[in-house]
Design a protein around this motif. Sequence first.
Motif, PDB file in Angstrom:
ATOM      1  N   ARG A  99       0.788  -1.267   0.072  1.00  0.00           N
ATOM      2  CA  ARG A  99       0.015  -0.046   0.039  1.00  0.00           C
ATOM      3  C   ARG A  99       0.878   1.315  -0.109  1.00  0.00           C
ATOM      4  O   ARG A  99       0.544   2.309  -0.720  1.00  0.00           O
ATOM      5  CB  ARG A  99      -1.078  -0.096   1.194  1.00  0.00           C
ATOM      6  CG  ARG A  99      -2.222  -1.187   1.058  1.00  0.00           C
ATOM      7  CD  ARG A  99      -3.236  -0.974   1.922  1.00  0.00           C
ATOM      8  NE  ARG A  99      -2.701  -1.569   3.140  1.00  0.00           N
ATOM      9  CZ  ARG A  99      -2.699  -2.837   3.585  1.00  0.00           C
ATOM     10  NH1 ARG A  99      -2.699  -3.668   2.717  1.00  0.00           N
ATOM     11  NH2 ARG A  99      -2.367  -2.977   4.760  1.00  0.00           N
ATOM     12  N   VAL A 100       2.058   1.258   0.665  1.00  0.00           N
ATOM     13  CA  VAL A 100       2.770   2.207   0.488  1.00  0.00           C
ATOM     14  C   VAL A 100       3.436   2.445  -0.766  1.00  0.00           C
ATOM     15  O   VAL A 100       3.438   3.601  -1.109  1.00  0.00           O
ATOM     16  CB  VAL A 100       4.213   2.245   1.716  1.00  0.00           C
ATOM     17  CG1 VAL A 100       5.247   3.101   1.414  1.00  0.00           C
ATOM     18  CG2 VAL A 100       3.465   2.226   3.091  1.00  0.00           C
ATOM     19  N   ASN A 102       2.257   1.671  -3.407  1.00  0.00           N
ATOM     20  CA  ASN A 102       1.110   1.872  -4.417  1.00  0.00           C
ATOM     21  C   ASN A 102       1.059   3.482  -4.294  1.00  0.00           C
ATOM     22  O   ASN A 102       0.507   4.036  -5.607  1.00  0.00           O
ATOM     23  CB  ASN A 102      -0.275   1.212  -3.928  1.00  0.00           C
ATOM     24  CG  ASN A 102      -1.148   1.435  -5.100  1.00  0.00           C
ATOM     25  OD1 ASN A 102      -0.876   1.261  -6.366  1.00  0.00           O
ATOM     26  ND2 ASN A 102      -2.467   1.700  -4.894  1.00  0.00           N
ATOM     27  N   ARG A 103       1.430   4.138  -3.415  1.00  0.00           N
ATOM     28  CA  ARG A 103       1.185   5.747  -3.298  1.00  0.00           C
ATOM     29  C   ARG A 103       2.290   6.406  -4.202  1.00  0.00           C
ATOM     30  O   ARG A 103       2.347   7.506  -4.275  1.00  0.00           O
ATOM     31  CB  ARG A 103       0.986   6.209  -1.827  1.00  0.00           C
ATOM     32  CG  ARG A 103      -0.101   5.757  -1.316  1.00  0.00           C
ATOM     33  CD  ARG A 103      -0.368   6.594   0.166  1.00  0.00           C
ATOM     34  NE  ARG A 103      -0.546   5.208   0.986  1.00  0.00           N
ATOM     35  CZ  ARG A 103      -0.093   5.215   2.175  1.00  0.00           C
ATOM     36  NH1 ARG A 103       0.734   6.127   2.994  1.00  0.00           N
ATOM     37  NH2 ARG A 103      -0.182   3.885   2.927  1.00  0.00           N
ATOM     38  N   ASN A 104       3.281   5.658  -4.413  1.00  0.00           N
ATOM     39  CA  ASN A 104       4.306   6.271  -5.051  1.00  0.00           C
ATOM     40  C   ASN A 104       4.119   6.337  -6.607  1.00  0.00           C
ATOM     41  O   ASN A 104       3.672   5.550  -7.362  1.00  0.00           O
ATOM     42  CB  ASN A 104       5.575   5.352  -5.380  1.00  0.00           C
ATOM     43  CG  ASN A 104       6.911   5.900  -5.661  1.00  0.00           C
ATOM     44  OD1 ASN A 104       6.762   6.772  -6.615  1.00  0.00           O
ATOM     45  ND2 ASN A 104       8.080   5.246  -5.322  1.00  0.00           N
ATOM     46  N   GLY A 105       4.025   7.694  -7.203  1.00  0.00           N
ATOM     47  CA  GLY A 105       3.297   7.865  -8.538  1.00  0.00           C
ATOM     48  C   GLY A 105       4.146   7.387  -9.473  1.00  0.00           C
ATOM     49  O   GLY A 105       3.706   7.204 -10.558  1.00  0.00           O
ATOM     50  N   HIS A 108       3.526   4.211 -11.414  1.00  0.00           N
ATOM     51  CA  HIS A 108       2.469   4.092 -12.265  1.00  0.00           C
ATOM     52  C   HIS A 108       2.366   4.887 -13.635  1.00  0.00           C
ATOM     53  O   HIS A 108       1.338   5.253 -14.210  1.00  0.00           O
ATOM     54  CB  HIS A 108       1.044   4.828 -11.446  1.00  0.00           C
ATOM     55  CG  HIS A 108       0.929   3.680 -10.183  1.00  0.00           C
ATOM     56  ND1 HIS A 108       0.400   2.500 -10.012  1.00  0.00           N
ATOM     57  CD2 HIS A 108       1.043   3.994  -8.810  1.00  0.00           C
ATOM     58  CE1 HIS A 108       0.377   2.174  -8.953  1.00  0.00           C
ATOM     59  NE2 HIS A 108       0.741   3.256  -7.968  1.00  0.00           N
TER      60      HIS A 108
END
Length: 118
Positions: A99-100, A102-105, A108
């Motif tokens: 989850r941590v 996943n927040r790293n732009g 993506h």
Amino acid sequence: MLGKHAVNAYLLLGRRPVLVDAGTPGSGQSIRERIAGHGLDPSDLALIVITHGHIDHFGSAAELHRLTGAPIAGHVADLEPFRTGRAHMPYLPTGPMGRVMNRNGKLHVPVDPFEPRP
């Protein structure tokens, strides 16, 4: 490489230095500088080996190839992400670390595709 952000990239020193993994997108210049910091000319890099098709491992591969001239090697099972510049989708994080991450732009965004050499 550790610093403000962890980067998945490991330099194997020896007669013909090899870089294992290429970090997140946008890490190429920083990795190149770290290679030079070991007293190596980055153009002496013999090979860039990508361990797998997660963007935090191949995100700067094409950039590092341009910066060093080193060929890129990777597994045939990961050709799709390498050729498209996108990690296997969908990205489904599990657990707190996922989850941590996943927040790293940077995880993506599409990156420059590349073709590993045999």
